[in-house]
Motif scaffolding. Structure first.
Motif, PDB file in Angstrom:
ATOM      1  N   THR A 132       0.815  -1.224   0.000  1.00  0.00           N
ATOM      2  CA  THR A 132       0.000   0.000   0.000  1.00  0.00           C
ATOM      3  C   THR A 132       0.845   1.270   0.000  1.00  0.00           C
ATOM      4  O   THR A 132       0.313   2.367  -0.212  1.00  0.00           O
ATOM      5  CB  THR A 132      -0.938   0.033   1.231  1.00  0.00           C
ATOM      6  N   THR A 133       2.148   1.134   0.216  1.00  0.00           N
ATOM      7  CA  THR A 133       3.036   2.300   0.295  1.00  0.00           C
ATOM      8  C   THR A 133       3.847   2.500  -0.983  1.00  0.00           C
ATOM      9  O   THR A 133       4.457   3.551  -1.178  1.00  0.00           O
ATOM     10  CB  THR A 133       3.978   2.159   1.519  1.00  0.00           C
ATOM     11  N   ARG A 134       3.842   1.534  -1.879  1.00  0.00           N
ATOM     12  CA  ARG A 134       4.638   1.639  -3.113  1.00  0.00           C
ATOM     13  C   ARG A 134       3.914   2.483  -4.165  1.00  0.00           C
ATOM     14  O   ARG A 134       3.574   2.012  -5.247  1.00  0.00           O
ATOM     15  CB  ARG A 134       4.967   0.243  -3.652  1.00  0.00           C
ATOM     16  N   THR A 135       3.680   3.763  -3.827  1.00  0.00           N
ATOM     17  CA  THR A 135       2.972   4.691  -4.712  1.00  0.00           C
ATOM     18  C   THR A 135       3.833   5.927  -4.971  1.00  0.00           C
ATOM     19  O   THR A 135       4.745   6.227  -4.187  1.00  0.00           O
ATOM     20  CB  THR A 135       1.646   5.139  -4.078  1.00  0.00           C
ATOM     21  N   PRO A 136       3.552   6.661  -6.049  1.00  0.00           N
ATOM     22  CA  PRO A 136       4.313   7.893  -6.321  1.00  0.00           C
ATOM     23  C   PRO A 136       4.214   8.914  -5.190  1.00  0.00           C
ATOM     24  O   PRO A 136       5.211   9.547  -4.832  1.00  0.00           O
ATOM     25  CB  PRO A 136       3.663   8.419  -7.609  1.00  0.00           C
ATOM     26  N   SER A 137       3.015   9.086  -4.620  1.00  0.00           N
ATOM     27  CA  SER A 137       2.866  10.084  -3.559  1.00  0.00           C
ATOM     28  C   SER A 137       3.639   9.683  -2.305  1.00  0.00           C
ATOM     29  O   SER A 137       4.229  10.543  -1.630  1.00  0.00           O
ATOM     30  CB  SER A 137       1.385  10.281  -3.225  1.00  0.00           C
ATOM     31  N   ARG A 148       4.411  -1.055 -13.059  1.00  0.00           N
ATOM     32  CA  ARG A 148       3.204  -0.602 -12.368  1.00  0.00           C
ATOM     33  C   ARG A 148       2.177  -1.721 -12.304  1.00  0.00           C
ATOM     34  O   ARG A 148       2.051  -2.539 -13.214  1.00  0.00           O
ATOM     35  CB  ARG A 148       2.631   0.657 -13.011  1.00  0.00           C
ATOM     36  N   ARG A 149       1.437  -1.735 -11.198  1.00  0.00           N
ATOM     37  CA  ARG A 149       0.381  -2.711 -10.971  1.00  0.00           C
ATOM     38  C   ARG A 149      -0.827  -1.974 -10.390  1.00  0.00           C
ATOM     39  O   ARG A 149      -0.679  -0.926  -9.763  1.00  0.00           O
ATOM     40  CB  ARG A 149       0.824  -3.775  -9.954  1.00  0.00           C
ATOM     41  N   PRO A 150      -2.034  -2.523 -10.557  1.00  0.00           N
ATOM     42  CA  PRO A 150      -3.201  -1.904  -9.908  1.00  0.00           C
ATOM     43  C   PRO A 150      -3.027  -1.940  -8.392  1.00  0.00           C
ATOM     44  O   PRO A 150      -2.515  -2.914  -7.837  1.00  0.00           O
ATOM     45  CB  PRO A 150      -4.366  -2.789 -10.360  1.00  0.00           C
ATOM     46  N   SER A 151      -3.468  -0.890  -7.716  1.00  0.00           N
ATOM     47  CA  SER A 151      -3.373  -0.839  -6.263  1.00  0.00           C
ATOM     48  C   SER A 151      -4.287  -1.884  -5.644  1.00  0.00           C
ATOM     49  O   SER A 151      -5.431  -2.044  -6.081  1.00  0.00           O
ATOM     50  CB  SER A 151      -3.759   0.545  -5.741  1.00  0.00           C
ATOM     51  N   PRO A 152      -3.813  -2.617  -4.616  1.00  0.00           N
ATOM     52  CA  PRO A 152      -4.677  -3.614  -3.966  1.00  0.00           C
ATOM     53  C   PRO A 152      -5.778  -2.972  -3.120  1.00  0.00           C
ATOM     54  O   PRO A 152      -6.723  -3.634  -2.721  1.00  0.00           O
ATOM     55  CB  PRO A 152      -3.695  -4.384  -3.079  1.00  0.00           C
ATOM     56  N   ARG A 172       0.451   0.937  -7.948  1.00  0.00           N
ATOM     57  CA  ARG A 172       1.617   0.728  -7.112  1.00  0.00           C
ATOM     58  C   ARG A 172       2.742   0.275  -8.040  1.00  0.00           C
ATOM     59  O   ARG A 172       2.503  -0.098  -9.197  1.00  0.00           O
ATOM     60  CB  ARG A 172       1.355  -0.336  -6.048  1.00  0.00           C
ATOM     61  N   PHE A 173       3.981   0.294  -7.545  1.00  0.00           N
ATOM     62  CA  PHE A 173       5.124  -0.120  -8.353  1.00  0.00           C
ATOM     63  C   PHE A 173       5.889  -1.239  -7.657  1.00  0.00           C
ATOM     64  O   PHE A 173       6.162  -1.169  -6.451  1.00  0.00           O
ATOM     65  CB  PHE A 173       6.053   1.058  -8.615  1.00  0.00           C
TER      66      PHE A 173
END
Length: 205
Positions: free
Chosen positions: A48-53, A81-85, A92-93
């Motif tokens: 949940t933390t592997r995001t650009p922001s 990149r993958r869809p966010s869970p 997410r990356f």
């Protein structure tokens, strides 16, 4: 009398110097310092933390700058990149096989080796001190704090697994030591003073 040999300014300057020296680049570097930081972040952060922001907050930079760094790594095939869970509208990356392979030559390896040579007790105490400093600095600057689930006040351990009160979710053993953007350290970390920090005159240095 001021203890200049152990002054806070000297310690702060040394911490900054160690960080810069560990991240220094040379002509043979595969990535820039910030690209290494990005690759390292996505390797260490939970899903949940592997995001650009989250990376932008972790790096204390703008979302636009973070997006440029992420795009460069994605174009090189080091992350995907993958869809966010959690939210299907966001992404997410994850590191690719090429990214995991390149991370083995992380320039932080030299510093990690020196830390690994420490005794277990010394290393644990050093980690606790750095974690307290990181949480305290984030609190002073009113900035997001990052840490692992194991060290978070939301965490409750149970055998080899755990539970996150913030996310209301069970945590697997492989998630406990990952970075989390929902991390919350102990309040008042920057105001913590141990008895050993007080000098013989009854004053803090």
């Amino acid at each position: 009398m001021t203890d200049t040999a152990h002054s806070p300014d000297r310690i702060a300057e040394l911490l900054v110097h160690v960080g810069r020296a560990a991240r220094s680049e040379d002509a043979r570097a595969d990535l820039t310092a910030v690209q290494w930081a990005c690759l390292r972040f996505f390797a260490r952060a939970n899903a949940t933390t592997r995001t650009p922001s989250a990376f932008a907050s972790f790096q204390a930079t703008t979302r636009g700058t973070a997006s440029q760094v992420i795009k460069a790594l994605e174009m090189r095939g080091l992350i995907a990149r993958r869809p966010s869970p959690v939210d299907g509208r966001s992404v997410r990356f994850d590191l690719t096989e090429a990214g995991r392979h390149l991370l083995k030559s992380d320039p932080l390896g030299a510093l990690s080796g020196l830390l690994g040579a420490m005794g277990g007790v010394e290393r644990a105490a050093f980690l606790a001190t750095l974690s307290r400093l990181a949480s305290g600095l984030a609190e002073i600057k009113n900035a997001p704090a990052f840490g692992t689930c194991r060290d978070c006040t939301h965490f409750a351990g149970s055998g080899g697994a755990g539970y996150c009160a913030c996310m209301d979710a069970a945590l697997g053993a492989d998630e406990i030591d990952m970075l989390c953007a929902s991390y919350r350290g102990p309040k008042g970390a920057h105001r913590t003073t141990r008895t050993s920090d007080v000098n013989t005159q009854g004053q803090t240095p």
